[in-house]
Design a protein around this motif. Structure first.
Motif, PDB file in Angstrom:
ATOM      1  N   UNK A   1      -3.344 -41.619  25.904  1.00 31.35           N
ATOM      2  CA  UNK A   1      -3.217 -41.759  27.348  1.00 31.35           C
ATOM      3  C   UNK A   1      -4.272 -40.908  28.039  1.00 31.35           C
ATOM      4  N   UNK A   2      -4.880 -41.473  29.050  1.00 29.69           N
ATOM      5  CA  UNK A   2      -5.871 -40.703  29.785  1.00 29.69           C
ATOM      6  C   UNK A   2      -5.180 -40.002  30.953  1.00 29.69           C
TER       7      UNK A   2
ATOM      8  N   UNK B   1      -3.781 -35.965  23.471  1.00 27.97           N
ATOM      9  CA  UNK B   1      -3.609 -36.076  22.025  1.00 27.97           C
ATOM     10  C   UNK B   1      -2.219 -35.639  21.600  1.00 27.97           C
ATOM     11  N   UNK B   2      -1.807 -34.463  22.064  1.00 27.23           N
ATOM     12  CA  UNK B   2      -0.532 -33.920  21.623  1.00 27.23           C
ATOM     13  C   UNK B   2       0.133 -33.157  22.756  1.00 27.23           C
ATOM     14  N   UNK B   3       1.461 -33.278  22.830  1.00 25.43           N
ATOM     15  CA  UNK B   3       2.237 -32.552  23.825  1.00 25.43           C
ATOM     16  C   UNK B   3       2.874 -31.339  23.175  1.00 25.43           C
ATOM     17  N   UNK B   4       2.872 -30.247  23.911  1.00 26.11           N
ATOM     18  CA  UNK B   4       3.598 -29.050  23.503  1.00 26.11           C
ATOM     19  C   UNK B   4       4.650 -28.764  24.566  1.00 26.11           C
ATOM     20  N   UNK B   5       5.389 -27.662  24.398  1.00 23.07           N
ATOM     21  CA  UNK B   5       6.466 -27.360  25.336  1.00 23.07           C
ATOM     22  C   UNK B   5       5.944 -27.179  26.762  1.00 23.07           C
TER      23      UNK B   5
ATOM     24  N   UNK C   1      -6.756 -27.084  25.116  1.00 29.40           N
ATOM     25  CA  UNK C   1      -5.323 -27.019  25.388  1.00 29.40           C
ATOM     26  C   UNK C   1      -5.170 -26.577  26.836  1.00 29.40           C
ATOM     27  N   UNK C   2      -4.448 -27.394  27.603  1.00 21.00           N
ATOM     28  CA  UNK C   2      -4.295 -27.179  29.036  1.00 21.00           C
ATOM     29  C   UNK C   2      -2.816 -27.065  29.383  1.00 21.00           C
ATOM     30  N   UNK C   3      -2.510 -26.227  30.346  1.00 17.09           N
ATOM     31  CA  UNK C   3      -1.137 -26.102  30.847  1.00 17.09           C
ATOM     32  C   UNK C   3      -0.688 -27.425  31.453  1.00 17.09           C
TER      33      UNK C   3
ATOM     34  N   UNK D   1       3.073 -38.630  32.021  1.00 11.51           N
ATOM     35  CA  UNK D   1       2.340 -38.796  30.765  1.00 11.51           C
ATOM     36  C   UNK D   1       2.570 -37.621  29.830  1.00 11.51           C
ATOM     37  N   UNK D   2       2.669 -36.419  30.382  1.00 11.40           N
ATOM     38  CA  UNK D   2       2.826 -35.240  29.531  1.00 11.40           C
ATOM     39  C   UNK D   2       4.285 -34.850  29.349  1.00 11.40           C
TER      40      UNK D   2
END
Length: 149
Positions: A2-3, A24-28, A54-56, A65-66
């Motif tokens: 997803x963009x 690419x990947x979601x974190x908490x 890696x962005x907040x 999306x996130x």
């Protein structure tokens, strides 16, 4: 994948604003993004970051999306469903008392008398009267009702 659009990203003394990247990947509380297609970063910067940053999640514009589907979303859904059931039961209870309150309102002079006759609180009586458009007396225990109520 997803963009997404990133509002703000800072590394050291450099700042990048309003750029698009691939999720690419979601974190908490953050997300890993692929910047290989992004035009804001130079080739050297892309190599330094290995095409990944890696962005907040707060810095990303597209919240859906996130967000992803995690346990907190499922919990919120079950809590909302439970609240809806409780709300429905309370509405049914108010509907059950509406005829009694309407009858008592036509016979009593004060709001407190109506509440005593029905066996419920004055706030409950007001809520039912408001919901089912029942006209209540203007006096409350011998005192005039305040117009703002």
């Amino acid at each position: 994948m997803t963009q997404v659009t990133v509002r703000f990203y800072k590394q050291g003394d450099k700042v990048w604003r309003d750029f698009k990247a691939e999720l690419i990947k979601r974190y908490e509380n953050s997300a890993m993004l692929d910047i290989s297609e992004s035009e804001v970063f130079s080739k050297i910067e892309k190599q330094e970051f290995n095409n990944l940053i890696v962005v907040s999640k707060k810095a990303i514009v597209e919240k859906r999306a996130v967000a992803g589907i995690d346990d907190s979303d499922i919990l919120k859904t079950s809590v909302n469903n439970g609240l809806d059931k409780i709300s429905k039961k309370r509405k049914e209870a108010r509907a059950k008392y509406a005829p009694g309150i309407a009858e008592a309102a036509s016979q009593c002079d004060t709001l407190i008398d109506i509440a005593k006759r029905v066996g419920k609180s004055t706030s409950f009586v007001k809520r039912v009267a408001n919901e089912f458009e029942i006209k209540l007396p203007r006096r409350n225990n011998g005192h005039e009702e305040i117009a703002s109520r």
